[in-house]
Design a protein around this motif. Structure first.
Motif, short mmCIF file in Angstrom:
data_model
loop_
_atom_site.label_atom_id
_atom_site.label_comp_id
_atom_site.label_asym_id
_atom_site.label_seq_id
_atom_site.Cartn_x
_atom_site.Cartn_y
_atom_site.Cartn_z
N VAL A 217 0.84 -1.19 0.00
CA VAL A 217 0.00 0.00 0.00
C VAL A 217 0.88 1.25 0.00
N PRO A 218 0.62 2.20 -0.87
CA PRO A 218 1.46 3.41 -0.94
C PRO A 218 1.46 4.20 0.37
N ARG A 219 2.62 4.79 0.65
CA ARG A 219 2.78 5.66 1.81
C ARG A 219 3.23 7.04 1.32
N GLU A 220 3.37 7.96 2.26
CA GLU A 220 3.77 9.32 1.90
C GLU A 220 5.17 9.39 1.30
N ASP A 221 6.01 8.35 1.55
CA ASP A 221 7.36 8.34 0.99
C ASP A 221 7.50 7.40 -0.21
N SER A 222 6.36 6.88 -0.71
CA SER A 222 6.39 6.03 -1.91
C SER A 222 6.70 6.88 -3.14
N ALA A 223 6.94 6.22 -4.25
CA ALA A 223 7.30 6.92 -5.49
C ALA A 223 6.23 7.94 -5.86
N LEU A 224 6.68 9.12 -6.27
CA LEU A 224 5.77 10.20 -6.67
C LEU A 224 5.55 10.13 -8.18
N TRP A 225 4.29 10.04 -8.59
CA TRP A 225 3.97 10.03 -10.03
C TRP A 225 3.78 11.48 -10.49
N THR A 226 4.54 11.89 -11.51
CA THR A 226 4.39 13.23 -12.08
C THR A 226 4.20 13.20 -13.59
N GLU A 227 4.58 12.07 -14.22
CA GLU A 227 4.47 11.92 -15.66
C GLU A 227 4.45 10.45 -16.00
N PRO A 228 4.05 10.06 -17.23
CA PRO A 228 4.02 8.64 -17.59
C PRO A 228 5.38 7.99 -17.37
N VAL A 229 5.36 6.81 -16.73
CA VAL A 229 6.59 6.08 -16.43
C VAL A 229 6.47 4.65 -16.93
N SER A 230 7.60 4.07 -17.28
CA SER A 230 7.63 2.68 -17.72
C SER A 230 7.23 1.77 -16.57
N CYS A 231 6.38 0.77 -16.86
CA CYS A 231 5.87 -0.10 -15.80
C CYS A 231 5.50 -1.45 -16.38
N VAL A 232 5.98 -2.53 -15.73
CA VAL A 232 5.65 -3.88 -16.17
C VAL A 232 5.00 -4.68 -15.05
N SER A 233 4.66 -4.04 -13.96
CA SER A 233 4.09 -4.73 -12.80
C SER A 233 2.69 -5.24 -13.09
N SER A 234 2.33 -6.35 -12.43
CA SER A 234 0.98 -6.90 -12.56
C SER A 234 0.06 -6.37 -11.46
N CYS A 235 0.62 -5.60 -10.53
CA CYS A 235 -0.19 -5.01 -9.45
C CYS A 235 0.31 -3.61 -9.14
N ILE A 236 -0.49 -2.63 -9.50
CA ILE A 236 -0.14 -1.24 -9.26
C ILE A 236 -1.14 -0.66 -8.26
N GLN A 237 -0.61 -0.01 -7.24
CA GLN A 237 -1.47 0.62 -6.25
C GLN A 237 -1.08 2.10 -6.13
N ALA A 238 -2.09 2.95 -5.89
CA ALA A 238 -1.82 4.39 -5.81
C ALA A 238 -2.77 5.04 -4.81
N LYS A 239 -2.29 6.12 -4.21
CA LYS A 239 -3.10 6.92 -3.29
C LYS A 239 -2.86 8.39 -3.58
N LEU A 240 -3.82 9.20 -3.20
CA LEU A 240 -3.68 10.64 -3.28
C LEU A 240 -3.36 11.17 -1.88
N PHE A 241 -2.37 12.05 -1.80
CA PHE A 241 -1.97 12.67 -0.54
C PHE A 241 -2.04 14.19 -0.67
N TYR A 242 -2.68 14.82 0.33
CA TYR A 242 -2.80 16.28 0.28
C TYR A 242 -3.19 16.81 1.65
N LEU A 243 -2.45 17.77 2.12
CA LEU A 243 -2.77 18.50 3.36
C LEU A 243 -2.99 17.57 4.55
N GLY A 244 -2.16 16.53 4.63
CA GLY A 244 -2.25 15.60 5.73
C GLY A 244 -3.32 14.54 5.58
N LYS A 245 -4.04 14.56 4.46
CA LYS A 245 -5.07 13.57 4.19
C LYS A 245 -4.59 12.61 3.12
#
Length: 253
Positions: A217-245
């Motif tokens: 599960v993504p955390r606040e120090d997980s990879a930051l997505w800013t633009e399309p990136v190469s990915c071959v994973s079969s399981c991608i998880q993402a969260k939105l972080f903003y203002l402590g939420k």
């Protein structure tokens, strides 16, 4: 000033009773529009399994409350109970037309929050914010620019106004709610894997999309997505972080 009237909530096209509000208004009764599919705060934000709330009237988020049109109630529903798109050009076909007397009888809009699924004041805040802002917008501005438009032009103007609305939420309203320690909800990111590239998006200006490709599960120090990136994973998880939420987790596998 207290306004009284008949509260009309049943505007679900699939149930064939969405003409009732306009029939009541056309007969001269003071009518308050509290559409279940636009203004019921205890409906789940999304079909995501981690989101709280009911789904008997579909899902309701700040996008759907913003889309409500008091004087074109049939075109206030842009997705069905199963979230499939609604053909807006056919939405009003063969249905009760709002008369001039009916227009004068509509005295306001109203949101509802039922308490069966609430287990603390923080969940009152979660259900209400940011859904509430669509109600506020439509209460002040019952005639948005896209109201009388049709087809591609309507779609273009609607999404332009919606983008402006989300930008204001991210820049103005969310910081104020965070400062006031309100437990508001963040939407989870959209994900797409195309030609070996990972795409992500969010309507919230200033928020961060953090993702993982190892099943965690993504955390606040997980990879930051800013633009399309190469990915071959079969399981991608993402969260939105903003203002402590943070949002619930978006999972693509």
């Amino acid at each position: 000033m207290r306004i009284s009237g008949i509260c009309c909530w049943n505007t679900v096209p699939e149930w064939k009773d969405d003409e009732v509000p306009y029939r009541i208004a056309n007969n001269g009764y003071p009518t308050i529009l509290c559409n279940v599919n636009n203004f019921y705060w205890d409906m789940t934000y999304d079909v995501h399994p981690d989101e709280r709330g009911h789904n008997w009237g579909g899902s309701v988020d700040e996008h759907k409350s913003f889309a409500m049109l008091p004087y074109h109630v049939y075109r206030s529903v842009r997705a069905g109970l199963d979230e499939s798109p609604v053909h807006l050009e056919l939405a009003e076909e063969g249905k009760t037309v709002l008369t001039e007397q009916g227009r004068a009888s509509i005295v306001g809009v109203q949101g509802q929050l039922w308490a069966e699924t609430i287990r603390g004041p923080q969940w009152v805040e979660y259900y209400m914010f940011p859904k509430m802002f669509g109600l506020i917008e439509r209460g002040w501005n019952a005639h948005p620019d896209f109201e009388e438009l049709r087809g591609e032009e309507e779609e273009l103007v609607f999404h332009k106004e919606l983008a402006h609305y989300y930008r204001k939420l991210g820049e103005k309203e969310f910081p104020y709610l965070a400062q006031s320690d309100v437990n508001f909800r963040l939407p989870y990111p959209g994900l797409c894997l195309r030609d070996g590239m990972l795409y992500a998006n969010t309507p919230i200006y200033g928020a961060e999309i953090r993702y993982t490709t190892d099943g965690t599960v993504p955390r606040e120090d997980s990879a930051l997505w800013t633009e399309p990136v190469s990915c071959v994973s079969s399981c991608i998880q993402a969260k939105l972080f903003y203002l402590g939420k943070q949002s619930v987790t978006a999972v693509m596998q």
